[in-house]
Design a protein around this motif. Structure first.
Motif, PDB file in Angstrom:
ATOM      1  N   LEU A   1       9.714  75.584  67.457  1.00 25.10           N
ATOM      2  CA  LEU A   1      10.927  76.393  67.367  1.00 25.10           C
ATOM      3  C   LEU A   1      10.628  77.862  67.662  1.00 25.10           C
ATOM      4  O   LEU A   1      11.393  78.526  68.374  1.00 25.10           O
TER       5      LEU A   1
ATOM      6  N   ARG B   1      12.084  80.101  70.723  1.00 33.08           N
ATOM      7  CA  ARG B   1      12.798  81.356  70.476  1.00 33.08           C
ATOM      8  C   ARG B   1      12.170  82.514  71.233  1.00 33.08           C
ATOM      9  O   ARG B   1      12.864  83.375  71.763  1.00 33.08           O
TER      10      ARG B   1
ATOM     11  N   LEU C   1      19.597  84.288  70.850  1.00 33.26           N
ATOM     12  CA  LEU C   1      19.315  82.852  70.895  1.00 33.26           C
ATOM     13  C   LEU C   1      20.620  82.055  70.855  1.00 33.26           C
ATOM     14  O   LEU C   1      20.788  81.078  71.603  1.00 33.26           O
TER      15      LEU C   1
ATOM     16  N   SER D   1      21.984  79.587  73.833  1.00 34.80           N
ATOM     17  CA  SER D   1      22.266  78.172  73.558  1.00 34.80           C
ATOM     18  C   SER D   1      23.701  77.830  73.949  1.00 34.80           C
ATOM     19  O   SER D   1      23.982  76.733  74.447  1.00 34.80           O
TER      20      SER D   1
ATOM     21  N   LEU E   1      20.824  78.617  63.486  1.00 36.34           N
ATOM     22  CA  LEU E   1      19.554  78.794  64.190  1.00 36.34           C
ATOM     23  C   LEU E   1      18.535  79.486  63.301  1.00 36.34           C
ATOM     24  O   LEU E   1      17.338  79.158  63.340  1.00 36.34           O
TER      25      LEU E   1
ATOM     26  N   TYR F   1      17.916  75.036  70.543  1.00 37.56           N
ATOM     27  CA  TYR F   1      16.710  75.825  70.803  1.00 37.56           C
ATOM     28  C   TYR F   1      16.162  75.502  72.191  1.00 37.56           C
ATOM     29  O   TYR F   1      15.778  76.392  72.958  1.00 37.56           O
TER      30      TYR F   1
END
Length: 314
Positions: free
Chosen positions: A20, A24, A32, A36, A48, A65
């Motif tokens: 993750l 990121r 982010l 997405s 998130l 992600y």
């Protein structure tokens, strides 16, 4: 990371969180969330952020992600659209695999305080009847709240309290959600089998793939052979005798793995069918083109093994 979160950590969870953080990169959670959404997988900034704080995120959050990462990666390289899609698919598949491993390896929590349901539904064929049977199971378990059900270790990363509440109120679940909820209740094997069989009677059986499973492997072989021919021609033009075999680089391996994951997904889909469903599909396929789904899967697995240098499974 607070003490409560740290105490709940285990190696598979740490591996997922490392993925993750890689996805990121240096983005803020606001950025982010924006990426997405641009990738068609909108998830809130709060969700998130919590993915790196709570015990385990949900599958949709992991996909968000991956989508944000792919938007960033596509702006940083010159791969063609098909190559970028395969590259992103491989990255996402890795994240989903890590989530599955983390869920499987999650430390067992306290046993649920409700009795395991044993109610076996009759031959259900309508959504209303399925919801009614599910409420019967809920009552048999002592009517635990959606919050308590969602807090169960078996619900981690799979079901939220709002999802559970919506299903109990009549919203149509997916097959995976229904199976997960029955597992959270601790339903007996007969109860689970009866409910999942009812779901398959209600939801139309998907059509068989329009593209032969062997085509996936054959396409990979053709592309691999084309690359080898191009490399040999280039080396001979420079006066260099090519090696007998050219190993795939990291990116090519990712593309190959993505294709392998695709036909494995199809294999799981065929294996998930009941004998009656498989027989019906094979009758349709045979009438159209003389196909046999299981035979195609075996051929695809053997040909993929030859392409990757791995002996076929026994």
């Amino acid at each position: 990371m607070n003490r409560r979160t740290a105490a709940a950590s285990w190696p598979e969870r740490e591996a997922l969180h490392a993925w993750l953080r890689e996805a990121r990169g240096e983005l803020t959670f606001v950025q982010l969330a924006k990426r997405s959404a641009e990738a068609g997988r909108p998830v809130s900034e709060r969700t998130l952020r919590r993915a790196l704080e709570v015990r385990l995120p949900k599958e949709g959050t992991v996909r968000a992600y991956a989508g944000a990462w792919e938007k960033w990666a596509s702006a940083k390289n010159t791969r063609d659209e098909a190559g970028q899609a395969a590259f992103g698919s491989a990255f996402e598949a890795r994240g989903l695999e890590l989530l599955s491993l983390a869920v499987s390896a999650a430390p067992a929590g306290p046993a649920p305080s409700w009795p395991p349901p044993t109610y076996v539904p009759g031959r259900i064929g309508k959504w209303t009847s399925l919801t009614k049977a599910l409420k019967h199971i809920h009552e048999e378990a002592g009517q635990p709240s959606a919050r308590r059900l969602a807090a169960s270790p078996k619900a981690a990363g799979r079901l939220s309290k709002s999802t559970i509440r919506n299903i109990l109120n009549g919203k149509h679940p997916t097959f995976e959600q229904l199976a997960a909820l029955l597992e959270v209740y601790g339903a007996s094997p007969k109860t689970t089998s009866g409910m999942l069989a009812a779901y398959r009677r209600i939801v139309p059986v998907p059509e068989p793939p329009t593209v032969s499973l062997c085509d996936v492997v054959e396409r990979a072989e053709s592309e691999r052979e084309a690359r080898l021919v191009q490399e040999e021609t280039r080396l001979r033009y420079r006066g260099i005798e090519p090696e007998p075999e050219v190993e795939l680089d990291w990116y090519e391996e990712q593309v190959r793995d993505a294709r392998e994951a695709e036909w494995q997904r199809l294999e799981r889909w065929v294996d998930s069918l009941s004998d009656e469903e498989l027989a019906a599909l094979n009758q349709q396929a045979a009438a159209a083109a003389g196909r046999d789904l299981r035979r195609e899967l075996i051929k695809a697995r053997d040909r993929l093994g030859e392409a990757s240098g791995t002996p076929p499974a026994g």
